[in-house]
Each structure stands twice: as structure tokens, then as C-alpha cells.
Design a protein around this motif. Structure first.
Motif, PDB file in Angstrom:
ATOM      1  N   GLU A   6       0.811  -1.224   0.000  1.00  0.00           N
ATOM      2  CA  GLU A   6       0.000   0.000   0.000  1.00  0.00           C
ATOM      3  C   GLU A   6       0.843   1.272   0.000  1.00  0.00           C
ATOM      4  OE1 GLU A   6      -3.170   0.526  -0.473  1.00  0.00           O
ATOM      5  OE2 GLU A   6      -3.468  -1.618  -0.771  1.00  0.00           O
ATOM      6  N   GLU A   7       2.065   1.184   0.509  1.00  0.00           N
ATOM      7  CA  GLU A   7       2.893   2.389   0.548  1.00  0.00           C
ATOM      8  C   GLU A   7       3.245   2.881  -0.856  1.00  0.00           C
ATOM      9  OE1 GLU A   7       7.370   1.825   1.347  1.00  0.00           O
ATOM     10  OE2 GLU A   7       6.453   0.091   2.343  1.00  0.00           O
ATOM     11  N   TYR A   8       3.198   1.997  -1.836  1.00  0.00           N
ATOM     12  CA  TYR A   8       3.537   2.388  -3.208  1.00  0.00           C
ATOM     13  C   TYR A   8       2.349   3.019  -3.939  1.00  0.00           C
ATOM     14  CZ  TYR A   8       7.540  -0.411  -2.003  1.00  0.00           C
ATOM     15  OH  TYR A   8       8.664  -0.910  -1.348  1.00  0.00           O
ATOM     16  N   PHE A   9       1.194   2.997  -3.312  1.00  0.00           N
ATOM     17  CA  PHE A   9       0.011   3.629  -3.881  1.00  0.00           C
ATOM     18  C   PHE A   9      -0.167   5.057  -3.370  1.00  0.00           C
ATOM     19  CE2 PHE A   9      -0.860  -0.792  -4.733  1.00  0.00           C
ATOM     20  CZ  PHE A   9      -1.535  -0.766  -5.946  1.00  0.00           C
ATOM     21  N   ARG A  10       0.847   5.589  -2.706  1.00  0.00           N
ATOM     22  CA  ARG A  10       0.786   6.955  -2.196  1.00  0.00           C
ATOM     23  C   ARG A  10       1.569   7.884  -3.114  1.00  0.00           C
ATOM     24  NH1 ARG A  10       2.535   4.432   2.923  1.00  0.00           N
ATOM     25  NH2 ARG A  10       0.681   3.696   4.023  1.00  0.00           N
ATOM     26  N   GLU A  11       0.948   8.974  -3.484  1.00  0.00           N
ATOM     27  CA  GLU A  11       1.602   9.954  -4.354  1.00  0.00           C
ATOM     28  C   GLU A  11       2.839  10.532  -3.683  1.00  0.00           C
ATOM     29  OE1 GLU A  11       0.668  14.463  -5.473  1.00  0.00           O
ATOM     30  OE2 GLU A  11      -0.901  13.084  -6.168  1.00  0.00           O
ATOM     31  N   ASP A  12       3.917  10.644  -4.431  1.00  0.00           N
ATOM     32  CA  ASP A  12       5.135  11.269  -3.934  1.00  0.00           C
ATOM     33  C   ASP A  12       4.830  12.741  -3.626  1.00  0.00           C
ATOM     34  OD1 ASP A  12       7.674  12.677  -3.836  1.00  0.00           O
ATOM     35  OD2 ASP A  12       8.578  10.876  -4.717  1.00  0.00           O
ATOM     36  N   PRO A  13       5.061  13.187  -2.397  1.00  0.00           N
ATOM     37  CA  PRO A  13       4.729  14.570  -2.041  1.00  0.00           C
ATOM     38  C   PRO A  13       5.496  15.612  -2.850  1.00  0.00           C
ATOM     39  CG  PRO A  13       6.039  13.526  -0.315  1.00  0.00           C
ATOM     40  CD  PRO A  13       5.611  12.439  -1.249  1.00  0.00           C
ATOM     41  N   TYR A 180      -8.311  -1.398  -7.795  1.00  0.00           N
ATOM     42  CA  TYR A 180      -7.535  -0.194  -8.086  1.00  0.00           C
ATOM     43  C   TYR A 180      -7.848   0.338  -9.481  1.00  0.00           C
ATOM     44  CZ  TYR A 180      -4.625  -1.704  -4.134  1.00  0.00           C
ATOM     45  OH  TYR A 180      -4.180  -2.089  -2.896  1.00  0.00           O
ATOM     46  N   GLU A 184      -3.857   4.349 -10.461  1.00  0.00           N
ATOM     47  CA  GLU A 184      -3.291   3.928  -9.171  1.00  0.00           C
ATOM     48  C   GLU A 184      -2.248   2.827  -9.377  1.00  0.00           C
ATOM     49  OE1 GLU A 184      -6.942   4.767  -6.030  1.00  0.00           O
ATOM     50  OE2 GLU A 184      -6.988   2.954  -7.263  1.00  0.00           O
ATOM     51  N   ASN A 191       6.393   3.785  -8.404  1.00  0.00           N
ATOM     52  CA  ASN A 191       6.930   3.963  -7.054  1.00  0.00           C
ATOM     53  C   ASN A 191       7.673   2.729  -6.570  1.00  0.00           C
ATOM     54  OD1 ASN A 191       5.987   6.581  -6.823  1.00  0.00           O
ATOM     55  ND2 ASN A 191       4.090   5.999  -5.791  1.00  0.00           N
ATOM     56  N   ASN A 208       3.092   9.733 -11.010  1.00  0.00           N
ATOM     57  CA  ASN A 208       2.308  10.286  -9.902  1.00  0.00           C
ATOM     58  C   ASN A 208       1.257  11.277 -10.382  1.00  0.00           C
ATOM     59  OD1 ASN A 208       3.489   9.642  -6.960  1.00  0.00           O
ATOM     60  ND2 ASN A 208       5.160   9.625  -8.449  1.00  0.00           N
TER      61      ASN A 208
END
Length: 210
Positions: A6-13, A180, A184, A191, A208
Motif C-alpha cells: 500500500e505504501e507504493y500507492f501513495r503519491e510522492d509529495p 484499483y 493507481e 513507485n 504520480n
């Protein structure tokens, strides 16, 4: 299997920022925005990873989220037929395809999604900011948009060329069952390659940006 997927489904800030108006903007390759170009320069200092390893990594992630791995993703771009892929992999939509293109010296140019495999690249710096009318599927009208995409501009800035002899194509079979969206999954693959496996990607932020 990929741990903590799941951490790889977070947009790079770092892929976006908020201006004084409070609105969200994605990093650009135009004007005085240099974040994507500076990141690209960092990426090409890394070790090139063989495409066979990249294929293994992508299939690891796909299998983890319940999507059928692709045994033969290396394709001749001129022979890619989206309609045939949709039928063969029982896709809900021709755009349910993640594809990866490379430079001639082996770097990933970008991780992308949809039925629009291309090797766009400007021929001169003066071409970077050319606008043309493009059809927007969401607004259902033609609007001004950049003629050349970000990956092509970055590859040109780095004095590199596209390898047009092959492209990696991953049809997302059973995408809806995974829960997904195709974007995503595009983001997670990019990512996972970059953050999970330290694979260099020239257009680092592209996956992203939806």
C-alpha cells in the motif's frame, strides 16, 4: 510478493505543490520549473537496471494485488494492437495497459498508462513550449495543450534518445477485481521500481500525475 504494498500507492509529495491560491499544481518541465529536470539529472547518475529485472519487479507487484502477471511483456511498438490486447487479456478497457519505454542507453524514460504508446521527442529547445489543440475526454472539447510530453522533453534535455525497438507492455487483466484504478496501478509500479528497487526513471514524477 511485495511487502507493505500500500505504501507504493501513495503519491510522492514532491510531485506537486500548493501555490499561494491554495490550489494543487503538479511539477512541470515548462517555464522556470526545474524540479523534474533536476530529478532527472539525479536519476541518470544511478546504475541502469536490466529490463529482465524490471519485468520481474513489475510482475511481483501485479501478482501481489491480484492482477495476472505478464509472461512476455517485451513488444515491438509497431506491432502493438490495443484491440487485440483487450481481447487476449480480457480487459474492460483498451486503456487498461501500463507501458514502459526506455532510452537507447537503457534508462526507463517513464512509466505510463493507457493506449497511447509513443516516442515523442522535440527536435530543439524552441519546441518545448509549443501548444496545440488536443481533445480532452473529460470536458469533451478541444483545448490547448503542450505538443511534447514531459518525458520527451527531459530525454532531449539530457541529450538522450528513445529506444524505439521495444516497449514493455503490461495489460492489467482482472484490474477491476483488484480494486484499483489504472492510474493507481501505474503510480504503484513506478513507485515500487523507484523507491522499492532503486530503478532509475528519467521522468521520475510522471507516474504520480494523473
Amino acid at each position: 510478493m511485495v511487502n507493505n504494498v500500500e505504501e507504493y500507492f501513495r503519491e510522492d509529495p514532491e510531485a506537486s505543490y500548493c501555490n499561494k491560491d491554495g490550489k494543487k499544481y503538479f511539477q512541470s518541465v515548462h517555464g522556470k520549473s526545474y524540479t523534474r529536470y533536476n530529478k532527472a539529472k539525479e536519476e541518470v547518475k544511478k546504475k541502469v537496471i536490466d529490463k529482465k529485472e524490471i519485468i520481474e519487479y513489475v510482475n511481483e507487484l501485479l501478482e501481489t494485488i491480484g492482477i495476472t502477471p505478464v509472461s512476455k511483456p517485451i513488444m515491438n511498438p509497431s506491432e502493438v494492437n490495443y484491440k487485440s490486447l483487450k481481447e487476449e487479456y480480457e480487459l474492460d478497457d483498451e486503456r487498461d495497459i501500463v507501458w514502459i519505454k526506455f532510452t537507447t542507453d537503457g534508462f526507463i524514460g517513464c512509466v505510463a498508462v493507457s493506449n497511447d504508446i509513443n516516442f515523442q521527442i522535440p527536435s530543439a529547445i524552441s519546441d518545448y513550449d509549443i501548444l496545440e489543440k488536443k481533445y480532452n475526454e473529460y470536458t469533451k472539447r478541444y483545448e490547448d495543450d503542450w505538443k511534447y510530453n514531459s518525458s520527451g522533453i527531459l530525454v532531449h534535455k539530457l541529450n538522450k534518445k528513445w529506444d524505439e525497438s521495444f516497449v514493455l507492455v503490461f495489460p492489467l487483466k482482472k484490474r477491476k477485481e483488484s480494486g484499483y484504478s489504472r492510474h493507481e496501478i501505474e503510480m504503484a509500479i513506478g513507485n515500487y521500481l523507484s523507491k522499492g528497487k532503486n530503478v532509475p526513471i528519467i521522468d521520475y514524477y510522471s507516474h504520480n500525475i494523473g
